[in-house]
Design a protein around this motif. Structure first.
Motif, PDB file in Angstrom:
ATOM      1  N   SER A 175       0.793  -1.224   0.000  1.00  0.00           N
ATOM      2  CA  SER A 175       0.000   0.000   0.000  1.00  0.00           C
ATOM      3  C   SER A 175       0.824   1.272   0.000  1.00  0.00           C
ATOM      4  O   SER A 175       0.274   2.364  -0.075  1.00  0.00           O
ATOM      5  CB  SER A 175      -0.922   0.001   1.225  1.00  0.00           C
ATOM      6  N   VAL A 176       2.131   1.175   0.113  1.00  0.00           N
ATOM      7  CA  VAL A 176       2.943   2.383   0.175  1.00  0.00           C
ATOM      8  C   VAL A 176       3.149   2.931  -1.224  1.00  0.00           C
ATOM      9  O   VAL A 176       3.578   2.228  -2.111  1.00  0.00           O
ATOM     10  CB  VAL A 176       4.318   2.081   0.807  1.00  0.00           C
ATOM     11  N   LEU A 177       2.832   4.173  -1.449  1.00  0.00           N
ATOM     12  CA  LEU A 177       3.002   4.806  -2.753  1.00  0.00           C
ATOM     13  C   LEU A 177       3.959   5.983  -2.637  1.00  0.00           C
ATOM     14  O   LEU A 177       4.116   6.572  -1.573  1.00  0.00           O
ATOM     15  CB  LEU A 177       1.650   5.307  -3.280  1.00  0.00           C
ATOM     16  N   CYS A 178       4.593   6.324  -3.748  1.00  0.00           N
ATOM     17  CA  CYS A 178       5.498   7.471  -3.768  1.00  0.00           C
ATOM     18  C   CYS A 178       4.682   8.724  -4.034  1.00  0.00           C
ATOM     19  O   CYS A 178       4.321   8.988  -5.167  1.00  0.00           O
ATOM     20  CB  CYS A 178       6.548   7.290  -4.861  1.00  0.00           C
ATOM     21  N   PHE A 179       4.368   9.494  -3.013  1.00  0.00           N
ATOM     22  CA  PHE A 179       3.535  10.681  -3.161  1.00  0.00           C
ATOM     23  C   PHE A 179       4.334  11.928  -2.797  1.00  0.00           C
ATOM     24  O   PHE A 179       4.087  12.589  -1.804  1.00  0.00           O
ATOM     25  CB  PHE A 179       2.306  10.589  -2.252  1.00  0.00           C
ATOM     26  N   THR A 180       5.329  12.250  -3.620  1.00  0.00           N
ATOM     27  CA  THR A 180       6.091  13.472  -3.428  1.00  0.00           C
ATOM     28  C   THR A 180       6.134  14.225  -4.739  1.00  0.00           C
ATOM     29  O   THR A 180       5.619  13.778  -5.742  1.00  0.00           O
ATOM     30  CB  THR A 180       7.521  13.157  -2.956  1.00  0.00           C
ATOM     31  N   ALA A 181       6.764  15.396  -4.738  1.00  0.00           N
ATOM     32  CA  ALA A 181       6.755  16.242  -5.931  1.00  0.00           C
ATOM     33  C   ALA A 181       7.353  15.517  -7.121  1.00  0.00           C
ATOM     34  O   ALA A 181       8.279  14.744  -7.001  1.00  0.00           O
ATOM     35  CB  ALA A 181       7.547  17.514  -5.655  1.00  0.00           C
ATOM     36  N   CYS A 182       6.796  15.785  -8.304  1.00  0.00           N
ATOM     37  CA  CYS A 182       7.254  15.112  -9.509  1.00  0.00           C
ATOM     38  C   CYS A 182       7.291  16.105 -10.656  1.00  0.00           C
ATOM     39  O   CYS A 182       6.373  16.881 -10.830  1.00  0.00           O
ATOM     40  CB  CYS A 182       6.328  13.955  -9.855  1.00  0.00           C
ATOM     41  N   ASN A 183       8.344  16.064 -11.433  1.00  0.00           N
ATOM     42  CA  ASN A 183       8.478  16.984 -12.548  1.00  0.00           C
ATOM     43  C   ASN A 183       8.505  16.291 -13.896  1.00  0.00           C
ATOM     44  O   ASN A 183       8.647  16.938 -14.919  1.00  0.00           O
ATOM     45  CB  ASN A 183       9.775  17.797 -12.396  1.00  0.00           C
ATOM     46  N   LYS A 184       8.388  14.945 -13.902  1.00  0.00           N
ATOM     47  CA  LYS A 184       8.500  14.228 -15.164  1.00  0.00           C
ATOM     48  C   LYS A 184       7.148  13.706 -15.607  1.00  0.00           C
ATOM     49  O   LYS A 184       6.296  13.371 -14.816  1.00  0.00           O
ATOM     50  CB  LYS A 184       9.481  13.060 -15.032  1.00  0.00           C
ATOM     51  N   VAL A 185       6.999  13.613 -16.914  1.00  0.00           N
ATOM     52  CA  VAL A 185       5.792  13.063 -17.511  1.00  0.00           C
ATOM     53  C   VAL A 185       6.206  11.914 -18.415  1.00  0.00           C
ATOM     54  O   VAL A 185       7.244  11.960 -19.060  1.00  0.00           O
ATOM     55  CB  VAL A 185       5.047  14.142 -18.327  1.00  0.00           C
ATOM     56  N   MET A 186       5.389  10.886 -18.465  1.00  0.00           N
ATOM     57  CA  MET A 186       5.750   9.692 -19.193  1.00  0.00           C
ATOM     58  C   MET A 186       5.636   9.896 -20.700  1.00  0.00           C
ATOM     59  O   MET A 186       4.890  10.722 -21.180  1.00  0.00           O
ATOM     60  CB  MET A 186       4.832   8.531 -18.775  1.00  0.00           C
ATOM     61  N   TYR A 197       2.208  11.355  -9.871  1.00  0.00           N
ATOM     62  CA  TYR A 197       2.515  11.271  -8.448  1.00  0.00           C
ATOM     63  C   TYR A 197       3.957  10.796  -8.287  1.00  0.00           C
ATOM     64  O   TYR A 197       4.372   9.847  -8.953  1.00  0.00           O
ATOM     65  CB  TYR A 197       1.591  10.267  -7.753  1.00  0.00           C
ATOM     66  N   GLY A 198       4.719  11.439  -7.398  1.00  0.00           N
ATOM     67  CA  GLY A 198       6.064  10.975  -7.116  1.00  0.00           C
ATOM     68  C   GLY A 198       7.120  12.024  -7.363  1.00  0.00           C
ATOM     69  O   GLY A 198       6.828  13.182  -7.672  1.00  0.00           O
ATOM     70  N   ASP A 199       8.391  11.623  -7.229  1.00  0.00           N
ATOM     71  CA  ASP A 199       9.502  12.539  -7.451  1.00  0.00           C
ATOM     72  C   ASP A 199      10.283  12.107  -8.686  1.00  0.00           C
ATOM     73  O   ASP A 199       9.857  11.230  -9.435  1.00  0.00           O
ATOM     74  CB  ASP A 199      10.400  12.620  -6.211  1.00  0.00           C
ATOM     75  N   ASP A 200      11.448  12.717  -8.896  1.00  0.00           N
ATOM     76  CA  ASP A 200      12.209  12.445 -10.108  1.00  0.00           C
ATOM     77  C   ASP A 200      12.714  11.007 -10.184  1.00  0.00           C
ATOM     78  O   ASP A 200      12.984  10.497 -11.270  1.00  0.00           O
ATOM     79  CB  ASP A 200      13.410  13.397 -10.204  1.00  0.00           C
ATOM     80  N   LYS A 201      12.861  10.353  -9.049  1.00  0.00           N
ATOM     81  CA  LYS A 201      13.413   9.002  -9.042  1.00  0.00           C
ATOM     82  C   LYS A 201      12.338   7.920  -9.079  1.00  0.00           C
ATOM     83  O   LYS A 201      12.605   6.797  -9.500  1.00  0.00           O
ATOM     84  CB  LYS A 201      14.289   8.807  -7.801  1.00  0.00           C
TER      85      LYS A 201
END
Length: 348
Positions: A15-26, A237-241
């Motif tokens: 259930s743990v998701l990466c919910f931090t700032a993100c600057n990339k788009v797929m 959702y998420g960060d650069d990594k």
């Protein structure tokens, strides 16, 4: 295809998701290559010829041995389960065929998984569905099929698996069912639908292809980044990594956008995005990226490949795929779910 899937032990969801700032788009959102319905497209070892459908006929008075011989003519559901008995039960003029299997512990270990592979098999439910369809097409009087699988004692605290199918539900779900016995093209298309990775286990925090924007926000809250591209809304959702993007699009004139692609860019430390892979028994080794070799060993040959990406069709539709994109070293740098929008729109 619908069926009642009963497993006494609940699958663990990460259930743990990466919910931090993100600057990339797929980037992996181009329409994927379409595939036809010809029988040559169906995996060779899971296809039962239309011309031999009559060989699956079972008389209502047939004994268990005869029924087992008939069932044994069909493609194996999984290589590590073995048919042990087949019972035809009649009640109130309704016939239920009960297929009883046992799991072979030594063969199941060959999958390389530490846990019982039956519980996370990507193909168990979809291939069980095709087994049921074949038997019902060949025998109009069979109203339901139950598949029961006993678990070896080497897997302690594990209960048997039971999958129950009802003819009326299968008929209602697919208009192809009523035509498949008389028409080979419908037959091939119906079997092809379930010659795929089982879609019921493919989701990211319970979001699947076709989920609404409201569903996405309810499960994941507001995105770290929201923008648009080529008529699609993109929630990231998420960060650069470590980040995940959901592509939403309004289909067939609807005002409510639905999820048409889920793209996960994992890190070695990511466990949130691995929920989708965990549910089909496919996880990287600790601290490592998932590799192309491991994916192919587990899922076998992809339906097709394009731009360093392998596509495996999933059972939610003939236009839906699970994909893996690899870097130069053969590591998975992106994976997720994608709907072939061009073909889906043309089929409406």
């Amino acid at each position: 295809m619908k069926g009642k899937y009963i497993i006494a032990v609940t699958l663990i969801s990460l259930s743990v998701l990466c919910f931090t700032a993100c600057n990339k788009v797929m980037k992996n959102t181009d329409p994927v290559q379409s595939s036809g319905y010809a029988k040559n497209d169906i995996t060779a070892n899971t296809y039962f010829p239309y011309s031999k459908l009559k060989d699956l006929t079972v008389d209502k008075e047939a004994d268990n041995t005869y029924i087992m011989d008939v069932v044994s003519k069909m493609p194996t559901i999984l290589p590590y389960i073995e048919l042990k008995n087949a019972v035809l039960e009649a009640k109130d003029n309704a016939y239920t065929l009960i297929l009883k299997y046992s799991e072979d512990y030594e063969k199941s270990k060959d999958t390389g998984l530490s846990d019982n592979p039956l519980y996370t098999s990507p193909y168990l439910f979809s291939r069980a569905t095709n087994t049921t369809i074949l038997l019902m097409l060949a025998n109009d009087y069979i109203s339901s099929v139950n598949i029961e699988i006993d678990i070896p004692k080497e897997y302690p605290d594990m209960e048997p698996v039971t999958i129950e199918f009802n003819r009326s539900e299968l008929e209602n779900e697919s208009g192809l069912f009523n035509h498949a016995k008389a028409d080979e093209n419908s037959y091939n298309e119906l079997l092809k639908l379930n010659d795929a990775v089982y879609a019921g286990r493919l989701f990211y925090n319970r979001i699947k292809l076709g989920a609404t924007e409201d569903d996405l926000i309810y499960r994941n809250s507001d995105p770290d980044r929201k923008n648009s591209e080529n008529l699609s809304l993109i929630y990231t959702y998420g960060d650069d990594k470590c980040y995940t993007s959901f592509f939403l699009r309004r289909m067939n004139g609807s005002d409510r956008p639905i999820v048409t692609s889920i793209v996960v860019h994992p890190s070695k430390e990511d466990i949130g995005g691995a929920e989708m892979l965990y549910n089909i028994g496919l996880l990287p080794d600790d601290g490592e990226y998932l590799t192309k070799i491991k994916v192919k060993n587990h899922l076998n040959t992809p339906n097709f490949s394009k731009d360093n990406t392998d596509y495996y069709r999933i059972s939610s539709g003939l236009n839906d795929y699970l994909f893996f994109t690899y870097d130069a070293e053969g590591n998975v740098k992106e994976y997720g779910l994608q709907r072939d929008l061009k073909k889906a729109e043309n089929s409406q």
